[in-house]
Design a protein around this motif. Structure first.
Motif, PDB file in Angstrom:
ATOM      1  N   GLY A   1       0.789  -1.220   0.000  1.00 46.08           N
ATOM      2  CA  GLY A   1       0.000   0.000   0.000  1.00 46.08           C
ATOM      3  C   GLY A   1       0.825   1.277   0.000  1.00 46.08           C
ATOM      4  O   GLY A   1       0.272   2.373  -0.131  1.00 46.08           O
ATOM      5  N   ILE A   2       2.131   1.148   0.153  1.00 42.95           N
ATOM      6  CA  ILE A   2       3.013   2.322   0.157  1.00 42.95           C
ATOM      7  C   ILE A   2       3.681   2.494  -1.200  1.00 42.95           C
ATOM      8  O   ILE A   2       3.849   3.609  -1.684  1.00 42.95           O
ATOM      9  N   VAL A   3       4.043   1.380  -1.818  1.00 38.34           N
ATOM     10  CA  VAL A   3       4.577   1.417  -3.178  1.00 38.34           C
ATOM     11  C   VAL A   3       3.706   0.535  -4.068  1.00 38.34           C
ATOM     12  O   VAL A   3       2.972  -0.328  -3.584  1.00 38.34           O
ATOM     13  N   SER A   4       3.791   0.764  -5.363  1.00 35.42           N
ATOM     14  CA  SER A   4       3.026  -0.028  -6.326  1.00 35.42           C
ATOM     15  C   SER A   4       3.897  -1.174  -6.835  1.00 35.42           C
ATOM     16  O   SER A   4       4.956  -0.934  -7.427  1.00 35.42           O
ATOM     17  N   PHE A   5       3.467  -2.399  -6.608  1.00 31.69           N
ATOM     18  CA  PHE A   5       4.167  -3.556  -7.136  1.00 31.69           C
ATOM     19  C   PHE A   5       3.680  -3.813  -8.565  1.00 31.69           C
ATOM     20  O   PHE A   5       2.587  -3.384  -8.946  1.00 31.69           O
ATOM     21  N   ARG A   6       4.473  -4.521  -9.341  1.00 29.83           N
ATOM     22  CA  ARG A   6       4.118  -4.759 -10.728  1.00 29.83           C
ATOM     23  C   ARG A   6       2.913  -5.689 -10.857  1.00 29.83           C
ATOM     24  O   ARG A   6       2.191  -5.650 -11.846  1.00 29.83           O
ATOM     25  N   ILE A   7       2.712  -6.536  -9.869  1.00 27.92           N
ATOM     26  CA  ILE A   7       1.542  -7.406  -9.802  1.00 27.92           C
ATOM     27  C   ILE A   7       0.960  -7.275  -8.402  1.00 27.92           C
ATOM     28  O   ILE A   7       1.625  -6.756  -7.506  1.00 27.92           O
ATOM     29  N   PRO A   8      -0.287  -7.701  -8.169  1.00 26.44           N
ATOM     30  CA  PRO A   8      -0.860  -7.615  -6.828  1.00 26.44           C
ATOM     31  C   PRO A   8       0.079  -8.203  -5.776  1.00 26.44           C
ATOM     32  O   PRO A   8       0.687  -9.257  -5.995  1.00 26.44           O
ATOM     33  N   TRP A   9       0.195  -7.511  -4.629  1.00 28.93           N
ATOM     34  CA  TRP A   9       1.215  -7.873  -3.645  1.00 28.93           C
ATOM     35  C   TRP A   9       1.070  -9.299  -3.141  1.00 28.93           C
ATOM     36  O   TRP A   9       2.067  -9.990  -2.912  1.00 28.93           O
ATOM     37  N   LEU A  10      -0.180  -9.772  -2.965  1.00 31.06           N
ATOM     38  CA  LEU A  10      -0.373 -11.129  -2.460  1.00 31.06           C
ATOM     39  C   LEU A  10       0.119 -12.157  -3.472  1.00 31.06           C
ATOM     40  O   LEU A  10       0.777 -13.143  -3.107  1.00 31.06           O
ATOM     41  N   LEU A  11      -0.176 -11.919  -4.747  1.00 30.01           N
ATOM     42  CA  LEU A  11       0.302 -12.816  -5.795  1.00 30.01           C
ATOM     43  C   LEU A  11       1.816 -12.778  -5.853  1.00 30.01           C
ATOM     44  O   LEU A  11       2.480 -13.821  -5.995  1.00 30.01           O
ATOM     45  N   TYR A  12       2.387 -11.579  -5.748  1.00 30.08           N
ATOM     46  CA  TYR A  12       3.845 -11.446  -5.757  1.00 30.08           C
ATOM     47  C   TYR A  12       4.468 -12.237  -4.605  1.00 30.08           C
ATOM     48  O   TYR A  12       5.465 -12.945  -4.785  1.00 30.08           O
ATOM     49  N   LEU A  13       3.859 -12.117  -3.425  1.00 33.57           N
ATOM     50  CA  LEU A  13       4.397 -12.817  -2.251  1.00 33.57           C
ATOM     51  C   LEU A  13       4.318 -14.327  -2.425  1.00 33.57           C
ATOM     52  O   LEU A  13       5.262 -15.055  -2.093  1.00 33.57           O
ATOM     53  N   LEU A  14       3.211 -14.808  -2.963  1.00 31.97           N
ATOM     54  CA  LEU A  14       3.055 -16.242  -3.185  1.00 31.97           C
ATOM     55  C   LEU A  14       4.048 -16.751  -4.227  1.00 31.97           C
ATOM     56  O   LEU A  14       4.658 -17.821  -4.052  1.00 31.97           O
ATOM     57  N   VAL A  15       4.223 -15.990  -5.295  1.00 29.41           N
ATOM     58  CA  VAL A  15       5.169 -16.382  -6.338  1.00 29.41           C
ATOM     59  C   VAL A  15       6.593 -16.392  -5.784  1.00 29.41           C
ATOM     60  O   VAL A  15       7.375 -17.315  -6.053  1.00 29.41           O
ATOM     61  N   TYR A  16       6.922 -15.359  -4.993  1.00 28.19           N
ATOM     62  CA  TYR A  16       8.274 -15.268  -4.444  1.00 28.19           C
ATOM     63  C   TYR A  16       8.564 -16.435  -3.509  1.00 28.19           C
ATOM     64  O   TYR A  16       9.620 -17.071  -3.595  1.00 28.19           O
ATOM     65  N   CYS A  17       7.613 -16.724  -2.611  1.00 28.89           N
ATOM     66  CA  CYS A  17       7.816 -17.849  -1.679  1.00 28.89           C
ATOM     67  C   CYS A  17       7.888 -19.168  -2.433  1.00 28.89           C
ATOM     68  O   CYS A  17       8.669 -20.058  -2.070  1.00 28.89           O
ATOM     69  N   GLY A  18       7.091 -19.291  -3.495  1.00 33.35           N
ATOM     70  CA  GLY A  18       7.140 -20.501  -4.311  1.00 33.35           C
ATOM     71  C   GLY A  18       8.479 -20.663  -5.004  1.00 33.35           C
ATOM     72  O   GLY A  18       9.034 -21.771  -5.076  1.00 33.35           O
TER      73      GLY A  18
END
Length: 225
Positions: free
Chosen positions: A134-151
């Protein structure tokens, strides 16, 4: 008035330094093209990284811009990911970044990956996302980004092969799979355990963004801050 950050393993010419300084006239942060000694580009690797610096191996910044950020580097991060955190916060505070494709510096090819690289990468990747939602704009939704990163990190632990932006590295981790899996879960728990710190920094950053925005509005009207 101008500060330059240079990693100890970077090779660059005096002309490159002068070129970065001249380009800095156009903005707050100037950064070059980083290439491997053996060929190929390390950074920037896509259009987003050309618009917003994501690698702190070499960059110049105006002292006034650094002071605008106030909070410089987050000490919890230590290494690996501290540059992404720094530049994402700079982006949130509207600092102008200038990519200088005509300026090239050289970086050696990593020949080994330690377990600390993996642990810090997992911990810091999760921590930075949670801190900047909510402070910066991620290239994809933050939750999806977090799931992809952890994966991706879990895949690294299972295959014992390092990936950088989905490109496999030629040298695998010299660490047992069981150890990497333990570090994976340890890194995630370490990040989640910082929830008080995360909330505190989020409040601070939001307030800082309001101050910077107000400062810009007053300056535009010719007022004093």
């Amino acid at each position: 008035e101008v500060l330059m950050f240079i990693d100890s393993d970077i090779s660059l010419s005096h002309a490159a330094i002068l070129s970065l300084m001249s380009e800095l006239d156009k903005g707050d942060i100037a950064f070059p093209k980083i290439v491997y000694e053996t060929g190929g580009t390390l950074s920037p690797s896509n259009a987003f990284e050309e618009a917003y610096c994501m690698n702190s191996a070499v960059f110049m910044i105006r002292r006034s811009a650094l002071q605008k950020m106030d909070m410089f580097f987050d000490e919890f991060l230590q290494i690996y990911g501290e540059d992404s955190d720094f530049f994402l916060r700079a982006k949130a505070l509207k600092l102008k970044m200038i990519y200088c494709p005509g300026v090239e510096v050289r970086h050696p090819v990593r020949t080994a990956f330690s377990e600390d690289v993996f642990y810090q990468g997992v911990k810091n990747g999760v921590y930075v996302v949670l801190k900047l939602i909510g402070i910066v704009s991620f290239r994809i939704p933050w939750l999806l980004y977090l799931l992809v990163y952890c994966g991706q990190c879990l895949f690294i632990a299972l295959t014992r092969r390092h990936f950088h932006k989905w490109r496999p590295a030629s040298v695998p981790y010299d660490v047992p799979r069981r150890r990497l899996l333990a570090l994976y879960f340890k890194g995630i728990m370490a990040a989640l355990g910082q929830w008080r710190r995360i909330l505190q920094i989020r409040r601070y950053l939001r307030e800082r963004m309001k101050q910077v925005a107000l400062s810009g509005q007053l300056s535009a009207r010719g007022g004093n801050v």
